[in-house]
Write a protein that holds these residues in place. Structure first.
Motif, PDB file in Angstrom:
ATOM      1  N   MET A  41      61.624  48.072  23.903  1.00 31.99           N
ATOM      2  CA  MET A  41      61.325  48.828  24.895  1.00 31.99           C
ATOM      3  C   MET A  41      62.818  49.411  25.476  1.00 31.99           C
ATOM      4  N   THR A  42      62.955  50.164  26.267  1.00 32.56           N
ATOM      5  CA  THR A  42      64.243  50.628  26.748  1.00 32.56           C
ATOM      6  C   THR A  42      64.589  49.666  28.253  1.00 32.56           C
ATOM      7  N   VAL A  43      65.863  49.629  28.499  1.00 35.86           N
ATOM      8  CA  VAL A  43      66.120  48.909  29.907  1.00 35.86           C
ATOM      9  C   VAL A  43      65.403  49.337  30.917  1.00 35.86           C
ATOM     10  N   LYS A  44      65.249  50.674  30.909  1.00 34.00           N
ATOM     11  CA  LYS A  44      64.546  51.219  32.151  1.00 34.00           C
ATOM     12  C   LYS A  44      63.145  50.845  32.385  1.00 34.00           C
ATOM     13  N   THR A  57      62.043  42.926  23.706  1.00 36.27           N
ATOM     14  CA  THR A  57      63.090  43.438  22.820  1.00 36.27           C
ATOM     15  C   THR A  57      63.892  44.367  23.185  1.00 36.27           C
ATOM     16  N   LEU A  58      65.078  44.530  23.256  1.00 38.49           N
ATOM     17  CA  LEU A  58      65.762  45.767  23.409  1.00 38.49           C
ATOM     18  C   LEU A  58      66.607  46.084  22.324  1.00 38.49           C
ATOM     19  N   ARG A  59      67.210  47.499  22.187  1.00 34.25           N
ATOM     20  CA  ARG A  59      68.186  47.870  21.138  1.00 34.25           C
ATOM     21  C   ARG A  59      69.141  48.712  22.052  1.00 34.25           C
ATOM     22  N   GLY A  60      70.359  48.213  21.896  1.00 31.11           N
ATOM     23  CA  GLY A  60      71.482  49.021  22.602  1.00 31.11           C
ATOM     24  C   GLY A  60      72.927  48.042  22.264  1.00 31.11           C
ATOM     25  N   ASP A  75      71.535  50.658  27.118  1.00 29.61           N
ATOM     26  CA  ASP A  75      71.151  51.404  26.053  1.00 29.61           C
ATOM     27  C   ASP A  75      71.076  52.794  26.949  1.00 29.61           C
ATOM     28  N   ASP A  76      70.692  53.843  26.283  1.00 29.06           N
ATOM     29  CA  ASP A  76      70.625  55.237  27.085  1.00 29.06           C
ATOM     30  C   ASP A  76      69.969  55.297  28.311  1.00 29.06           C
ATOM     31  N   THR A  77      69.257  54.682  28.476  1.00 27.59           N
ATOM     32  CA  THR A  77      68.272  54.532  29.967  1.00 27.59           C
ATOM     33  C   THR A  77      68.948  53.516  31.085  1.00 27.59           C
ATOM     34  N   GLY A  78      69.857  52.846  30.912  1.00 30.25           N
ATOM     35  CA  GLY A  78      70.156  52.081  31.957  1.00 30.25           C
ATOM     36  C   GLY A  78      71.169  50.607  31.241  1.00 30.25           C
ATOM     37  N   ASP A  96      81.300  44.254  19.434  1.00 25.29           N
ATOM     38  CA  ASP A  96      82.087  44.693  20.792  1.00 25.29           C
ATOM     39  C   ASP A  96      80.969  45.881  21.301  1.00 25.29           C
ATOM     40  N   ASP A  97      81.448  46.531  22.379  1.00 19.17           N
ATOM     41  CA  ASP A  97      80.576  47.691  22.855  1.00 19.17           C
ATOM     42  C   ASP A  97      80.213  48.861  21.994  1.00 19.17           C
ATOM     43  N   LYS A  98      80.739  48.680  20.510  1.00 18.97           N
ATOM     44  CA  LYS A  98      80.432  49.875  19.773  1.00 18.97           C
ATOM     45  C   LYS A  98      79.435  49.208  18.641  1.00 18.97           C
ATOM     46  N   VAL A  99      79.130  48.010  18.669  1.00 13.56           N
ATOM     47  CA  VAL A  99      78.114  47.491  17.751  1.00 13.56           C
ATOM     48  C   VAL A  99      76.801  47.327  18.275  1.00 13.56           C
ATOM     49  N   ARG A 100      75.685  48.229  17.631  1.00 13.01           N
ATOM     50  CA  ARG A 100      74.525  48.506  18.230  1.00 13.01           C
ATOM     51  C   ARG A 100      73.753  47.090  17.677  1.00 13.01           C
ATOM     52  N   VAL A 101      72.920  46.553  18.812  1.00  7.92           N
ATOM     53  CA  VAL A 101      72.267  45.270  18.471  1.00  7.92           C
ATOM     54  C   VAL A 101      71.059  45.209  18.945  1.00  7.92           C
ATOM     55  N   GLU A 102      70.055  44.459  18.654  1.00 10.38           N
ATOM     56  CA  GLU A 102      68.777  44.048  19.029  1.00 10.38           C
ATOM     57  C   GLU A 102      68.609  42.750  19.639  1.00 10.38           C
TER      58      GLU A 102
END
Length: 127
Positions: A41-44, A57-60, A75-78, A96-102
């Protein structure tokens, strides 16, 4: 003779303890990496429609450490607060804030204070 026997017993006990700890640690790092029935899902979406105790599950990105086990995830939504035990971070990997995680966990939604947080149970890198 007694000294040698006592020393041997202590050595065997230490070896057994070390082996047990080694096995426990390797089991702790093992993670299931296959498909999941928990949809991403997205954060929003989670904040707008999520139910208390729902798995999500979130990706961001983890964008800040807010003290202890508390982090801010985006993520891109919040953005939202997440709680991550140190044991869920991959060993030896800098995140860090540049590493994409799930992240996958249980959504905690306080109906009275409108406070929401994801209690993370699994964290993996998105490649």
């Amino acid at each position: 003779m007694t000294y040698t026997k006592t020393k041997t017993n202590k050595t065997l006990k230490h070896a057994a303890l070390a082996l047990g700890m080694s096995l426990a640690m390797s089991a702790a790092f093992a993670q299931y990496a296959g498909p999941s029935s928990v949809p991403a899902m997205t954060v929003k979406q989670l904040l707008d429609t999520g139910k208390d105790d729902q798995h999500a599950t979130l990706r961001g990105f983890i964008v800040s450490h807010d003290g202890g086990e508390h982090y801010t995830f985006a993520d891109d939504t919040g953005r939202m607060k997440v709680e991550i035990d140190a044991k869920h971070f991959p060993p030896g990997v800098k995140i860090d804030d540049k590493v994409r995680v799930e992240i996958t966990g249980e959504f905690d939604k306080d109906l009275v204070g409108n406070k929401a947080e994801l209690d993370v149970k699994r964290l993996s890198l998105v490649r």
